[in-house]
Write a protein that holds these residues in place. Structure first.
Motif, PDB file in Angstrom:
ATOM      1  N   TYR A  40      83.316 109.416  63.885  1.00  0.00           N
ATOM      2  CA  TYR A  40      84.716 109.836  63.884  1.00  0.00           C
ATOM      3  C   TYR A  40      85.684 108.707  64.245  1.00  0.00           C
ATOM      4  O   TYR A  40      86.894 108.934  64.277  1.00  0.00           O
ATOM      5  N   ALA A  41      85.173 107.512  64.537  1.00  0.00           N
ATOM      6  CA  ALA A  41      86.075 106.464  65.012  1.00  0.00           C
ATOM      7  C   ALA A  41      85.619 105.092  64.547  1.00  0.00           C
ATOM      8  O   ALA A  41      84.427 104.849  64.323  1.00  0.00           O
TER       9      ALA A  41
ATOM     10  N   TYR B  29      82.770 112.741  72.497  1.00  0.00           N
ATOM     11  CA  TYR B  29      82.987 113.687  71.408  1.00  0.00           C
ATOM     12  C   TYR B  29      82.178 114.974  71.560  1.00  0.00           C
ATOM     13  O   TYR B  29      82.152 115.793  70.645  1.00  0.00           O
TER      14      TYR B  29
ATOM     15  N   THR C  59      90.998 110.463  55.753  1.00  0.00           N
ATOM     16  CA  THR C  59      91.062 111.924  55.660  1.00  0.00           C
ATOM     17  C   THR C  59      90.818 112.411  54.235  1.00  0.00           C
ATOM     18  O   THR C  59      90.535 113.590  54.020  1.00  0.00           O
TER      19      THR C  59
ATOM     20  N   LEU D 247      93.480 104.866  57.925  1.00  0.00           N
ATOM     21  CA  LEU D 247      93.148 106.110  58.621  1.00  0.00           C
ATOM     22  C   LEU D 247      93.560 107.313  57.776  1.00  0.00           C
ATOM     23  O   LEU D 247      92.818 108.304  57.676  1.00  0.00           O
ATOM     24  N   ASP D 248      94.717 107.212  57.156  1.00  0.00           N
ATOM     25  CA  ASP D 248      95.166 108.289  56.268  1.00  0.00           C
ATOM     26  C   ASP D 248      94.204 108.450  55.092  1.00  0.00           C
ATOM     27  O   ASP D 248      93.826 109.568  54.719  1.00  0.00           O
TER      28      ASP D 248
ATOM     29  N   CYS E 273      84.343 118.302  71.073  1.00  0.00           N
ATOM     30  CA  CYS E 273      84.887 118.532  69.731  1.00  0.00           C
ATOM     31  C   CYS E 273      83.779 118.680  68.697  1.00  0.00           C
ATOM     32  O   CYS E 273      83.953 119.384  67.692  1.00  0.00           O
TER      33      CYS E 273
ATOM     34  N   THR F 161      85.927 120.181  65.787  1.00  0.00           N
ATOM     35  CA  THR F 161      87.363 119.868  65.800  1.00  0.00           C
ATOM     36  C   THR F 161      87.630 118.387  66.054  1.00  0.00           C
ATOM     37  O   THR F 161      88.717 118.019  66.499  1.00  0.00           O
ATOM     38  N   CYS F 162      86.663 117.526  65.782  1.00  0.00           N
ATOM     39  CA  CYS F 162      86.841 116.107  66.101  1.00  0.00           C
ATOM     40  C   CYS F 162      87.865 115.452  65.174  1.00  0.00           C
ATOM     41  O   CYS F 162      87.761 115.567  63.945  1.00  0.00           O
ATOM     42  N   PRO F 163      88.841 114.744  65.733  1.00  0.00           N
ATOM     43  CA  PRO F 163      89.779 113.989  64.907  1.00  0.00           C
ATOM     44  C   PRO F 163      89.156 112.669  64.469  1.00  0.00           C
ATOM     45  O   PRO F 163      88.175 112.199  65.054  1.00  0.00           O
ATOM     46  N   LEU F 164      89.719 112.073  63.452  1.00  0.00           N
ATOM     47  CA  LEU F 164      89.352 110.715  63.068  1.00  0.00           C
ATOM     48  C   LEU F 164      90.264 109.749  63.817  1.00  0.00           C
ATOM     49  O   LEU F 164      91.435 110.052  64.056  1.00  0.00           O
ATOM     50  N   ALA F 165      89.731 108.580  64.167  1.00  0.00           N
ATOM     51  CA  ALA F 165      90.513 107.655  64.991  1.00  0.00           C
ATOM     52  C   ALA F 165      90.243 106.213  64.605  1.00  0.00           C
ATOM     53  O   ALA F 165      89.100 105.833  64.320  1.00  0.00           O
TER      54      ALA F 165
END
Length: 326
Positions: free
Chosen positions: A59-60, A15, A105, A101-102, A18, A23-27
């Protein structure tokens, strides 16, 4: 978390880039047991030297689908493997995790990671077999075969320039666990219970209330016997009766010994489903179908039928609670 490669000395993180750019996404990262045997997945949550468990990234979250093969197998076919393929289906758990996961956010944390760990002894070498936990089942070969991850030699400057001057790298036989092929990144597999089912991870009801041994690994039959059967796993049914089990020399308790009555099996299935719903690892909209499927599977495999017709099936307790909130 940054880690340091024990062979190259490089320090980095999945990571790092990001994080620097925010800009790191969640996973939600979901692995089958097969990934540990065939793709060295334990290295995703241990240090590269294989000596410590890594904490979760912010983030994960990581989830092992206990005792699953890669994908869902046909339980009536062996393919080119030695045993029947593993039919476990991770779809109900994946659906729940997609919604979790949704929710993440929107600030609702997902279920905690569920992976085997070095610290609690659920992430282990595949050998010796006694340490890994897999039972000695008549007619089933266990070799402990798993993939090996090397720092392969692509030429003196490859890991700095990305330009390979030796391609493919020179490989000596045997391919697995051979230091001649380069430094080895230690990887591990999930420890099993005495039935041969994974202890850690997200245990589907079939693993919690088993009718068989389910594995994420398999071995080939035929001319390539005992080579890895790649993405496939195994389903190795329990004997129906104690007499059948003892005649075969099978150490795993039979269906008859595990579930003396339909009521005992029914209650165990309901608890297993309810626990997953409670932990946000199964949706109520899937719970009824899963219950009906599992109850029929038990009857098909030798669980004693109820006297008369099937009793009225109560709702999963935590689904009743959710319905009351609506």
């Amino acid at each position: 978390m940054t880690t340091t490669d024990p062979f190259t000395g490089k320090t980095d993180s999945r990571y790092a880039t990001c994080i620097a750019t925010d800009t790191c996404p969640l996973a939600a990262e979901i692995y089958s047991s097969n990934e540990y045997w065939v793709k060295a997945t334990s290295l995703l949550h241990t240090g590269p030297a294989g000596t410590v468990d890594l904490p979760d990234s912010p983030y994960a979250r990581n989830y092992l689908m206990s005792s699953h093969q890669h994908g869902t197998g046909n339980a009536s076919s062996k393919g080119n493997c030695q045993q029947f393929l593993n039919p476990l289906n991770s779809a109900p758990v994946q659906r729940a995790l997609f919604l979790a996961l949704d929710d993440w956010t929107n600030g609702i944390l997902p279920p905690p990671s569920r992976v085997p760990k070095l610290a609690d002894g659920t992430l282990v070498p595949p050998l010796p077999q006694s340490g890994m936990g897999f039972p000695n089942i008549p007619g089933v070969t266990y070799t402990g075969l798993k993939t090996t991850r090397y720092l392969l030699d692509y030429g003196p400057d490859f890991y700095e320039t990305g330009i390979a001057t030796i391609n493919p790298p020179v490989i000596a036989l045997p391919y697995e666990d051979n230091p001649l092929n380069g430094p080895i990144y230690p990887s591990y597999v999930p420890k099993t219970d005495s039935d041969g089912n994974d202890i850690a991870g997200v245990r589907s009801p079939e693993v919690t209330v088993p009718l068989a041994t389910y594995t994420g690994w398999a071995l080939r039959a035929g001319p390539q016997a005992n080579d890895g059967c790649e993405a496939s796993g195994q389903m190795i049914p329990f004997a129906r009766t104690r007499a059948e089990r003892e005649a075969a020399g099978d150490p795993r308790p039979s269906i008859e010994e595990r579930y003396p009555s339909f009521g005992m099996y029914y209650s165990a299935v309901m608890r297993a489903i309810d626990d997953l719903v409670k932990d946000r690892l199964m949706l109520c909209e899937d719970a009824d179908d899963e219950r009906a499927r599992l109850l029929q599977a038990g009857l098909d495999k030798g669980v004693p039928p109820p006297s008369g017709n099937l009793p009225p099936q109560a709702n999963v307790p935590h689904c009743l609670g959710q319905a009351a909130k609506k």
